[in-house]
Scaffold this active site. Structure first.
Site, PDB file in Angstrom:
ATOM      1  CG  ASP A  49      -1.688   1.481   1.344  1.00 41.37           C
ATOM      2  OD1 ASP A  49      -2.790   1.295   0.660  1.00 41.37           O
ATOM      3  OD2 ASP A  49      -1.363   2.266   1.999  1.00 41.37           O
ATOM      4  CE1 TYR A  54       0.470   8.288   2.343  1.00 43.27           C
ATOM      5  CE2 TYR A  54       1.436   6.087   1.975  1.00 43.27           C
ATOM      6  CZ  TYR A  54       0.118   6.763   2.683  1.00 43.27           C
ATOM      7  OH  TYR A  54      -0.579   6.313   3.178  1.00 43.27           O
ATOM      8  CD  GLN A 176      -5.044   2.267   3.709  1.00 43.84           C
ATOM      9  OE1 GLN A 176      -3.831   3.195   4.160  1.00 43.84           O
ATOM     10  NE2 GLN A 176      -5.018   1.786   2.520  1.00 43.84           N
ATOM     11  CB  SER A 205      -1.906   3.765  13.096  1.00 45.95           C
ATOM     12  OG  SER A 205      -1.053   4.727  12.102  1.00 45.95           O
ATOM     13  CE  LYS A 215       9.449   2.347  18.190  1.00 46.36           C
ATOM     14  NZ  LYS A 215       9.919   2.068  16.863  1.00 46.36           N
ATOM     15  NE  ARG A 227       6.096   6.089  12.352  1.00 44.88           N
ATOM     16  CZ  ARG A 227       5.437   5.408  11.672  1.00 44.88           C
ATOM     17  NH1 ARG A 227       4.050   5.452  12.071  1.00 44.88           N
ATOM     18  NH2 ARG A 227       5.873   4.434  10.905  1.00 44.88           N
ATOM     19  N   GLY A 283       4.731  -0.740   8.582  1.00 43.46           N
ATOM     20  CA  GLY A 283       5.822  -0.180   7.969  1.00 43.46           C
ATOM     21  C   GLY A 283       7.181  -0.756   8.485  1.00 43.46           C
TER      22      GLY A 283
END
Length: 331
Positions: A49, A54, A176, A205, A215, A227, A283
């Protein structure tokens, strides 16, 4: 890897799909991005996807190069249209002009003749829905896409779009949305409507921007390279980065350990318990993350474990259906 039908269609997608929002063309160098896609393919992921917006189109270009040489019939490639792709007054939204021009740009960047699902990245309040769906029908009937999907549409928008698609003899089969154990706003209205219409969720997500990986620790700075330390990523994760949420997430660690799962695997398995979810998008910035994530495919959580997760997160879970999408106008 296991596979599920997308909506009430014959199209099968991998339970874990690979997405390149934020990472490809921006946060991750191309060599690392290519290695992650290779890891996804090696692990059995067949569904990829992306979106034209992006990284200003670079994400599609990287994915196109990464998939070059793969047997096209063995892949399901999804992309999206809506957000601004250039300076022109018509280079955003879901007008016929923008859709027809954007699909050609996406196919060029992805190095393919067609996409399997072409998705409306948001609902366009400035374009008649009839115009949008008619343009999508042109894309499908011209062979540039097999199916139509949407992203972050409300239940009413889904019903209206699905009805028009049916009249135009095209298949709207997916939505989505954001969905995770911390963000469950689709459960109240969107999922019931989707089950009624024969529409599946391909969720983004599922790890709440990485927070459900465990984490991020309360009272501590985010790990280097995460991130939360990236300029663009930090904006999307900010709403989860408070000590109440991070403390609650740490209560999931012993539950994951007892189930023999990593925290990312627990988060992914949780969303896949929802029968309306066809695939969870992940991802990655490193191949080992992909290999860990795919082990969530086929995992079924015991009812008692699901209840313990609910109890651990408590009232920190977002459930307000009014937040299905921001009232985004054409950017």
């Amino acid at each position: 890897m296991e596979f599920r039908h997308l909506g009430r269609s014959g199209l099968l997608v991998s339970e874990i799909s690979y997405g390149n929002w934020i990472t490809h063309g921006s946060q991750v160098e191309e060599e690392a991005a290519l290695a992650c896609v290779r890891a996804a393919l090696d692990a059995g992921i067949s569904t990829f996807d992306t979106a034209d917006a992006y990284a200003g189109g670079r994400a599609e270009e990287v994915l196109g190069r990464a998939l070059r040489g793969e047997r096209r019939e063995s892949l399901e490639i999804l992309t999206k249209v809506f957000w601004r792709t250039g300076p022109g007054r018509n280079e955003s939204g879901l007008s016929r002009k923008h859709i027809r021009e954007s699909i050609d740009g996406s196919l060029r960047r992805l190095q393919t003749d067609y996409v399997d699902v072409y998705q409306a990245h948001r609902f366009d309040f400035h374009t008649p829905l009839e115009e949008t769906m008619s343009a999508f029908a042109d894309v499908v009937h011209s062979g540039k896409a097999h199916y139509i999907g949407v992203s972050e549409w409300t239940a009413d928008q889904l019903r209206a779009g699905h009805s028009l698609a049916k009249d135009l003899k095209i298949s709207l089969i997916s939505n989505q949305p954001q969905y995770s154990a911390l963000h469950r706003i689709i459960e109240g209205q969107v999922v019931p409507a989707s089950l009624e219409l024969g529409v599946s969720q391909i969720v983004f997500s599922p790890m709440a921007q990485g927070v459900l990986s465990g984490k991020y620790l309360p009272g501590q700075a985010p790990p280097d390279g995460s991130r939360a330390t990236d300029e663009s990523g930090a904006k999307t994760i900010a709403r989860f980065m408070n000590d109440d949420v991070l403390t609650a997430v740490q209560r999931l660690v012993p539950l994951a350990d007892a189930a023999g799962l990593s925290m990312p695997q627990l988060a992914l398995a949780w969303v896949l318990q929802n029968r309306n979810v066809a695939s969870a998008i992940v991802g990655a910035s490193r191949p080992e993350q992909v290999h860990d994530n795919v082990r969530a495919a086929g995992v079924r959580l015991e009812e008692d474990l699901v209840k313990q997760i609910d109890d651990a997160l408590g009232d920190l879970v977002e459930r307000d259906p009014a937040k299905t999408q921001s009232p985004a106008n054409r950017p």
